[in-house]
Each structure stands twice: as structure tokens, then as C-alpha cells.
Motif scaffolding. Structure first.
Motif, PDB file in Angstrom:
ATOM      1  N   SER A   3      22.677  33.361  39.365  1.00 24.41           N
ATOM      2  CA  SER A   3      22.436  31.946  39.649  1.00 24.41           C
ATOM      3  C   SER A   3      22.876  31.114  38.466  1.00 24.41           C
ATOM      4  O   SER A   3      22.990  31.608  37.360  1.00 24.41           O
ATOM      5  CB  SER A   3      20.948  31.726  39.936  1.00 24.41           C
ATOM      6  OG  SER A   3      20.170  32.117  38.822  1.00 24.41           O
ATOM      7  N   GLN A   4      23.148  29.857  38.708  1.00 24.11           N
ATOM      8  CA  GLN A   4      23.684  29.003  37.661  1.00 24.11           C
ATOM      9  C   GLN A   4      22.639  28.682  36.604  1.00 24.11           C
ATOM     10  O   GLN A   4      21.498  28.370  36.912  1.00 24.11           O
ATOM     11  CB  GLN A   4      24.219  27.708  38.265  1.00 24.11           C
ATOM     12  CG  GLN A   4      25.477  27.923  39.107  1.00 24.11           C
ATOM     13  CD  GLN A   4      26.053  26.617  39.579  1.00 24.11           C
ATOM     14  OE1 GLN A   4      25.325  25.665  39.821  1.00 24.11           O
ATOM     15  NE2 GLN A   4      27.356  26.547  39.682  1.00 24.11           N
ATOM     16  N   GLY A   5      23.041  28.767  35.349  1.00 21.21           N
ATOM     17  CA  GLY A   5      22.195  28.351  34.247  1.00 21.21           C
ATOM     18  C   GLY A   5      22.470  26.897  33.907  1.00 21.21           C
ATOM     19  O   GLY A   5      23.299  26.247  34.541  1.00 21.21           O
ATOM     20  N   VAL A   6      21.773  26.389  32.895  1.00 22.97           N
ATOM     21  CA  VAL A   6      21.927  24.991  32.523  1.00 22.97           C
ATOM     22  C   VAL A   6      22.424  24.891  31.090  1.00 22.97           C
ATOM     23  O   VAL A   6      21.911  25.551  30.193  1.00 22.97           O
ATOM     24  CB  VAL A   6      20.589  24.230  32.679  1.00 22.97           C
ATOM     25  CG1 VAL A   6      20.753  22.788  32.246  1.00 22.97           C
ATOM     26  CG2 VAL A   6      20.113  24.297  34.110  1.00 22.97           C
ATOM     27  N   SER A  11      24.163  20.082  32.455  1.00 22.24           N
ATOM     28  CA  SER A  11      24.999  20.468  33.583  1.00 22.24           C
ATOM     29  C   SER A  11      24.947  21.979  33.775  1.00 22.24           C
ATOM     30  O   SER A  11      24.627  22.724  32.865  1.00 22.24           O
ATOM     31  CB  SER A  11      26.441  20.014  33.349  1.00 22.24           C
ATOM     32  OG  SER A  11      26.975  20.642  32.203  1.00 22.24           O
ATOM     33  N   ALA A  12      25.231  22.430  34.998  1.00 19.86           N
ATOM     34  CA  ALA A  12      25.180  23.853  35.308  1.00 19.86           C
ATOM     35  C   ALA A  12      26.442  24.556  34.839  1.00 19.86           C
ATOM     36  O   ALA A  12      27.505  23.957  34.736  1.00 19.86           O
ATOM     37  CB  ALA A  12      24.995  24.034  36.805  1.00 19.86           C
ATOM     38  N   CYS A  13      26.332  25.849  34.571  1.00 21.16           N
ATOM     39  CA  CYS A  13      27.523  26.628  34.245  1.00 21.16           C
ATOM     40  C   CYS A  13      28.306  26.873  35.529  1.00 21.16           C
ATOM     41  O   CYS A  13      27.844  26.543  36.621  1.00 21.16           O
ATOM     42  CB  CYS A  13      27.130  27.942  33.572  1.00 21.16           C
ATOM     43  SG  CYS A  13      26.378  29.148  34.693  1.00 21.16           S
ATOM     44  N   LYS A  16      29.420  32.145  39.614  1.00 23.03           N
ATOM     45  CA  LYS A  16      29.095  32.350  41.020  1.00 23.03           C
ATOM     46  C   LYS A  16      29.101  33.847  41.307  1.00 23.03           C
ATOM     47  O   LYS A  16      29.749  34.622  40.606  1.00 23.03           O
ATOM     48  CB  LYS A  16      30.123  31.658  41.918  1.00 23.03           C
ATOM     49  CG  LYS A  16      30.218  30.153  41.731  1.00 23.03           C
ATOM     50  CD  LYS A  16      31.331  29.575  42.587  1.00 23.03           C
ATOM     51  CE  LYS A  16      31.485  28.081  42.360  1.00 23.03           C
ATOM     52  NZ  LYS A  16      32.607  27.508  43.130  1.00 23.03           N
ATOM     53  N   CYS A  24      23.624  31.449  31.953  1.00 26.86           N
ATOM     54  CA  CYS A  24      22.818  31.827  33.111  1.00 26.86           C
ATOM     55  C   CYS A  24      22.046  33.120  32.866  1.00 26.86           C
ATOM     56  O   CYS A  24      20.969  33.318  33.435  1.00 26.86           O
ATOM     57  CB  CYS A  24      23.675  31.926  34.373  1.00 26.86           C
ATOM     58  SG  CYS A  24      25.058  33.066  34.290  1.00 26.86           S
ATOM     59  N   GLU A  96      33.684  23.311  33.800  1.00 28.41           N
ATOM     60  CA  GLU A  96      33.022  24.611  33.699  1.00 28.41           C
ATOM     61  C   GLU A  96      33.613  25.581  34.706  1.00 28.41           C
ATOM     62  O   GLU A  96      33.849  25.245  35.863  1.00 28.41           O
ATOM     63  CB  GLU A  96      31.515  24.467  33.939  1.00 28.41           C
ATOM     64  CG  GLU A  96      30.811  23.507  32.993  1.00 28.41           C
ATOM     65  CD  GLU A  96      30.967  23.891  31.538  1.00 28.41           C
ATOM     66  OE1 GLU A  96      31.089  25.106  31.246  1.00 28.41           O
ATOM     67  OE2 GLU A  96      30.977  22.977  30.686  1.00 28.41           O
TER      68      GLU A  96
END
Length: 276
Positions: A3-6, A11-13, A16, A24, A96
Motif C-alpha cells: 500500500s502507498q506510504g506517505v 503526498s503518497a509514494c 503499486k 511504504c 513519484e
């Protein structure tokens, strides 16, 4: 799945599926991330660009085999050109991407699964690449190289940047893949899952050392049979690279999609592009 980290800016990494980066991974400490560093038993060699052979030393005995399809050009750009290239890239937005990378794309809009390509917002390669492409064409191994796509990638150890072993598409992209390595040395890991020649047991890896400001081109067997990767452990400081891709035969004169190929190439070589 990852899952996406911050990121620090909120903003998210860009990770996928099974891809992951330190952002993440740290945000999901209960998950076991091994996508970038899965250990395997492999036979490991180092590439010698002078002899174009892969070699290793086992119990004091040197073993080697011919490793075709890799061309290394040391000091392809000067220190001043390197500073200028990275400065120009940093003037644009880095987006990203997966496995801790950031990217800038200059190329057509492509759906590789459905084999569809269209111009989209593509308006050419960046102006700063014009002199680099001209320089490449003076090398016999890169004679006639006309890139239609450029991808800039930014690797950073703080993000755990890497790119997993993969083969580049060969439906749209042609015989030669050309990458310029900037800001730091690294290792390009070539791998073959099922062995080769007399080395028919297990995975075979060949380490291609890339010095700062060097160019590497993959073609032939190294392009189509050997996967290539940049592992997290080989990113020690910021690394920026720019990869150029040419068209496959299907998009060249005489090919089924020659008209589209001509249109894309005419756009690319205006050198008026902005990242998409």
C-alpha cells in the motif's frame, strides 16, 4: 500487495502491487517487503567492457564467457554537462514512481497490453538532449540511433529506490536501449533465470559497473534475453539517469505502423518537449 506510504510533504509514494520503497515499507511495518531484495542462489560474474566478457574467480581459477550486447562509453558527458543536465531536469516536476523512484517522461502515450500508441501530449524530447543524441550517432555502435522516447529517473537511498529485473517492451521499442548515468556510480545487474551455455544450473548474474557520467547501451542478447535491474543496495547517493529508446521495425519504413512511427519521430526530434 504494497500500500502507498506517505512522503514528508504529505503526498503518497508511487508504489503499486508488489512494488515497494522505504516510504511504504516504514508505513506498513507489519508487511514483509521482499520485492527488491529477494535472495536467490546464483552464479555471479562481473562484466569487463574491454574484453566484452563476463568473468569470475573460483578457488583461484578464472572463468569467463563472452557477454555480447553491452556497450559502455566512459565519460560520455563532462562534469559541466552533468551539472547542466541535472539542473535542467530539476527545473521540471519529478513525479513519484514505483520502488522509490521519481520520473519525467518525454514520449507518446502507450498502452502496451492492448498494443496501442497515440501522440497524446507528446511534443518532443527536451532541448538539452539534442547535442547528446548527435554525439551518440558518431559512435559506430549507435549509428542511426534516433530516439523517440526519453525517460529521466531519480534514485535516492533515503527512498530505497530500485528497479526490479525486467525486459523492456519490444513491440514499440527497438533494438537499442541507451542510458546515461549521472551523479553517482552504480551497478547494472543483468540476470538470466535458467542459466546459459555451460552454466545451465540456476540463475546467472552479470554485474555491469556504471561510473558517473558514463553511457551504457543494451542490444542483442543483453536487450532481449537478459533482464536488467538496479538494486537498492547499489544506490549509495542520489543517482539520476536518462534512458532513450528507438522505434521497433513495425514503426519504421516498411513496417505496418510506419506512418505512426514517422509522426512520432518527427515530433521527438524537434527537441521542444516538456515532461508529461
Amino acid at each position: 500487495m504494497a500500500s502507498q506510504g506517505v512522503l514528508q510533504n504529505g503526498s503518497a509514494c508511487g508504489c503499486k502491487g508488489i512494488r515497494s520503497c522505504l516510504i511504504c515499507e516504514n508505513a506498513n511495518t507489519k508487511l514483509n517487503f521482499t520485492a527488491n531484495e529477494t535472495p536467490k542462489v546464483s552464479q555471479e560474474f562481473t562484466y569487463n567492457p574491454s574484453s566484452r566478457r563476463a568473468f569470475r574467480c573460483v578457488n583461484g581459477i578464472e572463468e569467463s564467457f563472452l557477454f555480447p550486447g553491452v556497450f559502455v562509453w566512459e565519460n560520455f558527458v563532462t562534469e559541466e554537462e552533468e551539472r547542466e543536465l541535472v539542473s535542467k531536469m530539476d527545473e521540471n516536476i519529478w513525479r513519484e514512481s514505483q520502488s522509490g523512484r521519481r520520473k519525467q517522461d518525454f514520449g507518446p502515450k502507450v498502452n502496451f497490453k492492448k498494443r496501442r500508441v497515440r501522440v497524446g501530449g507528446f511534443c518532443g524530447l527536451p532541448s538539452i538532449s539534442e547535442k547528446l543524441v548527435a554525439r551518440m550517432s558518431r559512435e559506430p555502435q549507435l549509428n542511426g540511433f534516433q530516439p523517440v522516447e526519453q525517460c529521466n529517473l531519480d534514485y535516492n537511498p533515503q527512498r530505497g529506490s530500485a528497479i526490479d529485473p525486467h525486459l523492456d517492451d519490444s513491440w514499440l521499442w527497438g533494438e537499442r536501449l541507451v542510458t546515461i548515468n549521472l551523479l553517482s556510480d552504480t551497478i547494472l545487474t543483468m540476470s538470466l533465470d535458467e542459466g546459459c551455455g555451460q552454466l545451465d544450473q540456476g540463475e546467472v548474474k552479470v554485474y555491469v559497473h556504471l561510473s558517473r557520467r558514463s553511457l551504457v547501451a543494451l542490444y542483442g542478447e543483453a536487450r532481449h534475453q537478459w533482464k536488467h535491474a538496479i538494486h537498492r543496495k547499489d544506490i549509495h547517493s542520489r543517482r539520476v539517469c536518462t534512458t532513450f529508446r528507438e522505434l521497433s521495425a513495425e514503426f519504421l519504413p516498411g513496417g505496418e505502423q510506419a506512418e505512426m512511427g514517422t509522426q512520432l519521430l518527427n515530433i521527438a526530434l524537434t527537441f521542444r518537449g516538456v515532461p508529461l
